[in-house]
Design a protein around this motif. Structure first.
Motif, PDB file in Angstrom:
ATOM      1  N   UNK C 185       0.835  -1.126   0.309  1.00 32.74           N
ATOM      2  CA  UNK C 185       0.292  -0.309  -0.216  1.00 32.74           C
ATOM      3  C   UNK C 185       0.819   1.014   0.024  1.00 32.74           C
ATOM      4  N   UNK C 186      -0.052   1.649  -0.124  1.00 32.24           N
ATOM      5  CA  UNK C 186       0.976   3.729  -0.136  1.00 32.24           C
ATOM      6  C   UNK C 186       1.983   3.484  -1.345  1.00 32.24           C
ATOM      7  N   UNK C 230      -7.702   0.184  -4.262  1.00 40.97           N
ATOM      8  CA  UNK C 230      -8.587   1.284  -3.893  1.00 40.97           C
ATOM      9  C   UNK C 230      -7.281   2.668  -3.593  1.00 40.97           C
ATOM     10  N   UNK C 233      -6.853   7.664   1.624  1.00 40.48           N
ATOM     11  CA  UNK C 233      -6.999   9.023   1.365  1.00 40.48           C
ATOM     12  C   UNK C 233      -5.692   9.610   2.650  1.00 40.48           C
ATOM     13  N   UNK C 234      -5.394  10.544   2.318  1.00 41.30           N
ATOM     14  CA  UNK C 234      -4.498  11.245   3.972  1.00 41.30           C
ATOM     15  C   UNK C 234      -4.941  12.405   3.377  1.00 41.30           C
ATOM     16  N   UNK C 235      -5.295  12.726   5.196  1.00 48.09           N
ATOM     17  CA  UNK C 235      -6.599  13.353   5.763  1.00 48.09           C
ATOM     18  C   UNK C 235      -7.805  14.021   4.632  1.00 48.09           C
ATOM     19  N   UNK C 398       6.395   9.929   8.588  1.00 42.43           N
ATOM     20  CA  UNK C 398       6.403   8.476   7.886  1.00 42.43           C
ATOM     21  C   UNK C 398       7.182   8.000   7.170  1.00 42.43           C
TER      22      UNK C 398
ATOM     23  N   UNK D 378      -1.323   4.422   7.726  1.00 36.56           N
ATOM     24  CA  UNK D 378      -2.715   4.414   7.811  1.00 36.56           C
ATOM     25  C   UNK D 378      -3.173   4.810   9.069  1.00 36.56           C
ATOM     26  N   UNK D 380      -3.291   8.370   9.119  1.00 36.80           N
ATOM     27  CA  UNK D 380      -3.083   9.024   7.770  1.00 36.80           C
ATOM     28  C   UNK D 380      -4.594   8.763   6.868  1.00 36.80           C
ATOM     29  N   UNK D 381      -5.145   7.530   7.298  1.00 35.59           N
ATOM     30  CA  UNK D 381      -6.136   7.206   5.805  1.00 35.59           C
ATOM     31  C   UNK D 381      -7.375   7.011   6.590  1.00 35.59           C
ATOM     32  N   UNK D 382      -8.011   6.492   5.156  1.00 36.54           N
ATOM     33  CA  UNK D 382      -9.084   5.837   6.087  1.00 36.54           C
ATOM     34  C   UNK D 382      -9.738   5.438   6.882  1.00 36.54           C
ATOM     35  N   UNK D 383      -8.242   4.087   6.883  1.00 37.48           N
ATOM     36  CA  UNK D 383      -9.079   3.029   7.792  1.00 37.48           C
ATOM     37  C   UNK D 383      -8.856   2.770   9.143  1.00 37.48           C
TER      38      UNK D 383
END
Lengths: 433, 433, 433, 433
Positions: C185-186, C230, C233-235, C398, D378, D380-383
């Motif tokens: 991810x990322x 997918x 999102x970041x903030x 991060x 993670x 910062x994400x929607x998780x």
């Protein structure tokens, strides 16, 4: 939930505040003048006449031994005497300690100063009848003083297993006794010639379980083999005539009966002793911070730079507001910790006690530092109580264990809430809001 | 862009580091022993023999007056003499000041200590030939010392218009002279019996334009009417035998020729004087911080608590890493400010100088505070140089103007970049990266 | 020591600044309008025409691939071509990256955006001639884009031994190949339809030594078995059309020749790749912070509350001044790290690189946060670039390893200076001031 | 002093916690799924079925309108109805708001979400019987929603004298009415199609005394001339279907009877409205921070890096401990402020309310930020709910006035304690510990 002090506390606060206004604040210059005169006369380590005069007054007004909780007074059999304190709870005493804390030397006037308070409570709770007769009574009457010898120069003393001082059981010519060898420092109060008794922590059995190796013994200050080596300074202050001394114990012998509670119980006593002591320290720090904030406001209101009072600058206002918030929060947390000690006991309250131990000294350092900054160079000098106050607050980030050790304890308690149930971790207890 | 020190600087650094290792570090205990012996003998305010011995050595090795820039030396006509310094730029001297700063008393050994450096530079640049012959020469040779009397106890002295000391032109029996009346404090060095000359700032014309009211005059220390009232303490340190003194000037008379540069030029001299002084202070602070970090690392590596060295805790590592980052950034900014002074002049470099003045003392306070914390109680005591070092760094958040005043100046410069062009604000100048 | 940019850098900065003023700043609304139109039309993950137009312009002006160091260009054989960059050193490129960083999407216009820059450099240095022909050339020409698949959702990926993705050597119908299975991810940029090639990190030998378990392979984006799951999102921002994607690799097969450098060399490549990437990130962050400070100053100067501009409040001035200090120090440290990479190599410079990686993102977050606060609610909204900028800066605490990991590395290096010589710790190397 | 919740509060807390466990936490994924489905279907600004279902459940269990104080319910004549709330004090409601705050959308389920709570209270206390019948009843029954239009894009709205929206008395065809013209933004809730009524603040008399220029009128959402322009984003979140909208009022006409309390009383209503609203916000923030700390502990306990759980690192423990301390202190201060509102009234309690308004959002931002850091990318994400939670907490450093304005108010109150008595400053009132 009720955030008001009880009527009894309010009455005591009012009496104490009046005493401060009548007898303490006006004599702050006297204190320094007497100490300076003593120094000039080559007797820096001599009690000040001022303190003795004020002690008499305070005792006469019943503002005496307020720190001693009712149950300890009962155990010690001093309930009802005029030296037995007022039988206050921790929560009732805390706001009084705050007021005393506004002037660094004021607590002694009320026989409420460290380390005597902790030592008196220790002897009251863990001493024998003989110990109490010989040492507690004169301490409660303010006739002698005492010291607590725990920290050692050569090891990280916050880890009790590091303690190297030996307390060995031996058979001497005078019967069973203990032989003590070791080096202690930060033995506060040992510089005072009235200091008559030491409580010494050492190891009776280095091979025992981690927390059963240590014991505490009562050691009269005039026992042969004790040498007060020197006074340690705190940011340049020697705290005479009280002092934080380095003390050498070389083949110091005391009767076996001088042990407190029994061999291997030293860690347990230390834990029991430290709870109330920390509450007292924190409340005094809050008093120090309040006084620093008062100095900050007064100075900022009267000092003019670049055409307006320093108080009119929003950068000053920001710090004043933050100081007010931080002080009030620290006070609430400390009072809650005191209330928990009263309602669920020192053991359950230990996380809250660790929390205030972390919070109050740093808060006080910050508030005092802001106050110093508003005072310019004067803030660091002898002309204001701020510099000394900062030094005092700074030591409390080490004394009774450094911040880091307490934070780890708090974190472990917090993490314990989410630990798998199979772990034999005691479930954390919470009370109140 | 090139971040390397010049070969010349590197060579001087190596020589200076060797001198520190050979003669300064090994004598740190000697220094304290001599001071203690003096104190016990009732002569606390007496120069230490150690310093005099080391000064001779340093001068013999050419590590002498390194602070004096080539152009000042030229103006003063001491270029090429063995007391005229090495003709270094600010950028070349800065890393040497850092090394000297590692031990609080070391700069004096190299005749590079405040306030003498600033005073020498002031007399070199703004003094007459007579002033230089009478005062600069013995100062450069380290035979006398000097003091700078600017700050006053009764006003916020960071605002020069607040200065209340009067310097009045008067006609006396001995011709034209100035009559000085006022009270100064934080007159550093005035406690030293070798202090022979004061530079005094006061107002010659309180009705003049804001920055033309002030003048500076040379006042011999033995002029009648001068009374050194007392030593101010910084935290609990009195900085004997140097001292930060409160000094009273009552009807003090000096010949009119003692004025520097002319009436109403005092503010201008102060501005010119402060630039290099701030660079020196900041570089010494960086040296102090480096040494504190060294102490922190060594202590953390050897002190064991709860089964492992304190250095193995990530909470310790975090602080060490932050300290390294903060020190390196402060050094780079200070060196850039020095480079700007050398390349575009002190006036254009004033924002950069204000920036390091804000950054370096706070950085040093923070790094030293972390180092103290790793040392436990010892960190606040006389057993390590940390507590004194913190006190010293803390004063530099006031000295030469409090942080707040410098921050406002920086902000105004920054805001000026976006000001409407109609405003007669000087456009900010930037150089370098 | 010399803090000036070289004439060549100064010339490039001037050209780049003009391009920003002529083509980037005026099109910031265009960018958002095009993205909004795409979104409304159901094609959010589609490249924007604006970017393509601007890329042409930038390439025509020679502001293209400036990131690519001369030595990499030489290895890749693109030196002298009009897509081979300008052969800049890290130190020369850094101030250009800062300028590009002022607008989040600007770097792509100059073909200088992450992760393409790192991927191009990786293929240039560690790829075969075939890899370069197939992938590097179109990347350098800006015809395709790329992604770097390293971080995994299920493990703390900052510890490379945690990587769980498997890259297994297998014999397939088409000859020797690698079979890839894992979840990443990322994977930034994988949302862009032009993304044609992935560099995937995984383990070829989980039993090998700690840093020889990992390998990197080139995986064409259209290889069967790859599923882009997918966008993260970041903030709240999805960074379309670029995107930070979660990508599944299920039985993905590539020829054995797709490996970079060889089996077990993945960690080594990652280390080599990250140095320049971190410099770029940090310089862009400094650009972001500069722009936030500009917004802060402009807003504070024009917004009036309680009778005066917000800029007239000292609490605002304090933050502006601190921002200026922090930005300038972070820039100097970053430039010094770049200079070290150029003069002593990425390996020796690794501590300095770790330092800026810790310093720059936190600095940027702080400065941007102050700027947001001056903007009131608007500061968090789409009306100013601040909120997005903060989110971007925050991820960089991060990305490429969290602050904590870098701080520990710095601390170990620092502590190593004082380690007993018997320890086989590499002595720390320092260069420059 | 008593830090325990009352038995009634404890019972309600237990019921509410059970409801959260049974109906809220398990449906967090449902919430996001429904919103995603709506978005995919092009109806992002549509209420979610889940909320309606849960509202029914909550109302059936009597967990409904708990926010409404007994006295307001009495004034509104809804005491004793099943939609009239439970008649709680601020102190009793506060710990319930904390629990609801743990999930961002939970408060609406209990009809306790902003801005409806403030609007209901405002209409209850300052509205006429007709206002109450028409708007309060359906709001209390959760049938409609409402918005509060105060902040304006073009001015620093924390200074009420800046408000530019005009409310002009006019005689229209339908009798006496008000004509409203202006632009508002951050009109939260106006994105929801159920939003039926606006409370609009504007100036009826720009020439009146500073705090008598403003009035508030009730404006039905379907009045001609109202245009909802767009949704503002907070960081990257649009908070659909609730929304923070920019709204244009162009020649909007309402009957003169729609005014609340009377012309020129708008500032007074705003002040009265904000007290309880701030307490609610702060308690919800404390709930958010508690949940973030829970996430931090769970993640740190299970995530392994470099051979041990992240929770075993003292750097993690330090943050967990600080989070616990900061949360507990903020809660105590907030509860004290609530208790003061109950015992001495909102006006006297205003400094305490300002204090929590400053303290709680910053505390929450810090704790959530630490929690994000432990979660890596993670976080910062929607998780995880952390990023959204941070965005929400960050807005509360502006909403209802920025920190800076509140800090100045606190400082002025503090400075007032030491002001010369001649000044007509109201003496500060303190209550409790």
């Amino acid at each position: 939930m009720d955030f008001d002090y009880s009527p009894r506390t309010q009455a005591l606060r009012a009496r104490l505040q009046r005493f401060m206004e009548d007898h303490i604040y006006p004599h702050e210059p006297t204190y320094h003048a007497e100490l300076a005169a003593h120094t000039a006369a080559g007797k820096r380590w001599t009690p000040l006449p001022l303190i003795d005069q004020l002690k008499e007054k305070a005792r006469a007004e019943g503002l005496w031994n307020l720190f001693l909780p009712r149950d300890s007074a009962e155990i010690a059999g001093v309930n009802g005497t005029d030296w037995g304190g007022a039988g206050l709870t921790n929560q009732e005493y805390a706001p009084l300690a705050e007021i005393m804390g506004r002037v660094p030397w004021a607590s002694e006037v009320f026989n409420c100063s460290a380390p005597d308070t902790g030592n008196m409570e220790t002897i009251a709770r863990y001493g024998s009848a003989e110990h109490r007769a010989q040492w507690l009574r004169p301490l409660l009457e303010g006739k002698i003083r005492s010291a607590f010898a725990m920290t050692e120069p050569d090891v990280a003393s916050s880890d009790a297993t590091n303690i190297a001082t030996r307390i060995e059981r031996a058979r001497g010519q005078t019967g069973e006794n203990y032989l003590i060898n070791g080096r202690k420092w930060w033995t506060s109060g040992a510089g005072d010639p009235r200091c008559a008794i030491y409580i010494v922590m050492g190891k009776t059995d280095p091979e025992a379980a981690r927390h059963s190796q240590q014991s505490m013994v009562l050691v009269p200050a005039n026992t042969p083999g004790i040498t007060v080596m020197r006074a340690l300074t705190v940011m340049g202050y020697d705290d005479a005539p009280h002092g934080h001394m380095e003390v050498d114990f070389k083949d110091v012998r005391v009767p076996a009966s001088n042990i407190l509670l029994g061999e291997g119980r030293g860690f347990e006593i230390a834990q029991g002793r430290l709870g109330p002591g920390r509450i007292h320290h924190c409340m005094r720090l809050i008093g120090q911070a309040e006084r620093a904030l008062e100095y900050m406001c007064r100075r900022a209101s009267t000092r003019v730079a670049f055409g307006k009072p320093v108080a009119a600058q929003t950068v000053t206002q920001e710090r004043i507001a933050e100081a007010r918030c931080q002080i009030d929060m620290a006070r609430l947390l400390t009072l809650k910790a005191a209330w928990m000690m009263d309602t669920v006991g020192n053991k359950v309250a230990q996380t809250e006690i660790a929390m205030i131990k972390v919070v109050a000294p740093s808060m006080a350092c910050q508030v005092i530092d802001w106050a110093m900054q508003v005072h310019g160079g004067g803030g660091l000098s002898q002309d204001f109580p701020l510099a000394y106050s900062w030094a005092n607050a700074r030591t409390l980030r080490f004394a009774d264990g450094p911040d880091e050790v307490h934070r780890n304890a708090i974190a472990k308690w917090e993490l314990g809430k989410y630990a798998p149930v199979t772990k034999a971790v005691e479930p954390p207890v919470t009370r109140g809001c």
